[in-house]
Design an enzyme around this catalytic site. Structure first.
Site, PDB file in Angstrom:
ATOM      1  N   LYS A  66     -38.050   6.564  21.804  1.00 12.60           N
ATOM      2  CA  LYS A  66     -36.978   7.565  21.742  1.00 12.60           C
ATOM      3  C   LYS A  66     -35.672   7.082  22.387  1.00 12.60           C
ATOM      4  O   LYS A  66     -34.596   7.492  21.980  1.00 12.60           O
ATOM      5  CB  LYS A  66     -37.431   8.876  22.395  1.00 12.60           C
ATOM      6  CG  LYS A  66     -38.493   9.596  21.563  1.00 12.60           C
ATOM      7  CD  LYS A  66     -38.834  10.948  22.142  1.00 12.60           C
ATOM      8  CE  LYS A  66     -39.914  11.611  21.307  1.00 12.60           C
ATOM      9  NZ  LYS A  66     -40.168  12.990  21.714  1.00 12.60           N
ATOM     10  N   ASP A 102     -35.855  17.946  20.314  1.00 12.99           N
ATOM     11  CA  ASP A 102     -36.950  18.343  21.214  1.00 12.99           C
ATOM     12  C   ASP A 102     -36.578  19.541  22.098  1.00 12.99           C
ATOM     13  O   ASP A 102     -37.357  20.489  22.230  1.00 12.99           O
ATOM     14  CB  ASP A 102     -37.356  17.171  22.119  1.00 12.99           C
ATOM     15  CG  ASP A 102     -38.155  16.113  21.372  1.00 12.99           C
ATOM     16  OD1 ASP A 102     -38.858  16.454  20.403  1.00 12.99           O
ATOM     17  OD2 ASP A 102     -38.086  14.936  21.776  1.00 12.99           O
TER      18      ASP A 102
END
Ligand code: ATR
Length: 273
Positions: A66, A102
């Site tokens: 990420k 997220d």
């Protein structure tokens, strides 16, 4: 023309994103597919270029890439920039745009109004990647965020980052305390419980008014979450966060509303529920 999507990570076999997105394609009759690709760390750059060359419309990024994917992208959305991590990439006009769904996905999974938690206390257990996205999201909604982590300096660093973006945050060690009585929301983001292990402290003093979320969903109910439920708290696992980060990724890619119910059914079926 058929569209192609994927998720990249290492390992990746456990990812439920294909189940969720493909259930959405089936529900809307869309010509699209979604694959899992296991990428070796030394091949990340090549993999990113390969996905673009092969004409993928977008892909999700999971552990451990990420942050590592950022140098291979052309632009970041404001959200990805703030969090410093990317979980969704879109190819737009030949450019790779990195986004992060997220934190907003977590917020959306709470299914509440924008100011429901304004001025209230949130406790985030852990200070890793997931905690980071959630901390920015909750602070952005006006919550007072306490970050508790085993390694204290990581909690302090994350709290400082949230504060420098205008949020209200404080970092400290991972231990039970007065927060158990006053928190409106507790979010468990560490890996404790993945193997069914007990939490390092008891939730005995927690207020039953507290809403408790454990971002783990396999096992379906960690000992921490069970403890919260036994104390009378509303207790939710991480399937909601997974669903809504996927819903927001869908909307980023397709620029239209996601078939939330179908995606949820796809996920529930994949976990045997
Ligand atoms: P993710 O990106 O999924 O959040 P991560 O960045 O590896 O994963 O973060 C894992 C989190 O779980 C960290 O907050 C870690 O605490 P440390 O920073 O002290 O390592 C926490 N964690 C992992 N094992 C733990 C344990 N046995 N007890 C308490 N915290 C633990």
């Amino acid at each position: 023309m058929e569209k192609h999507f994927a998720v990249i990570g290492h390992p990746i076999a456990h990812s439920l994103s294909p189940d969720m997105h493909e259930a959405g394609y089936a529900a809307l009759g869309l010509a699209a597919d979604y694959e899992r690709f296991c990428v070796l760390p030394e091949r990340l750059g090549e993999a990113v270029r390969g996905l673009k060359t092969l004409g993928f419309t977008g892909w999700n990024v999971t552990i451990p890439y990420k942050v590592a994917i950022i140098p291979y992208l052309d632009e970041l959305t404001a959200e990805a920039e703030k969090i410093g991590a990317v979980n969704t990439v879109k190819v737009r006009g030949g450019k790779l745009i990195g986004n992060n769904t997220d934190g907003s996905g977590f917020w959306q999974s709470l299914q509440c109004r924008a100011d429901d938690y304004k001025g209230k206390e949130a406790v985030i257990l852990g200070a890793g990647g997931a905690a980071r996205a959630i901390a920015f999201a909750l602070a952005g909604k006006g919550m007072k965020v306490q970050i508790l982590n085993r390694t204290v300096h990581k909690a302090l660093d994350l709290a400082a980052a949230v504060k420098s973006s205008g949020g209200d945050a404080e970092g400290k060690g991972l231990e039970a305390g007065d927060w158990l009585k006053s928190a409106a929301l507790v979010v468990q983001t560490t890996s404790v419980g993945l193997k069914g292990e007990d939490y390092p402290f008891s939730l005995q003093e927690i207020s039953p008014q507290t809403r408790v979320v454990d971002i783990i969903f396999n096992p379906w109910e960690t000992p921490f979450l069970r403890d919260a439920r036994v104390q009378g708290c509303t207790a939710e696992n991480g399937l909601g966060m997974l669903l809504y980060q996927g819903v927001l990724a869908w909307e980023f890619w397709w620029e239209s509303a996601a078939p939330v119910e179908a995606m949820k059914r796809g996920l529930l079926q994949a976990v045997g529920r």
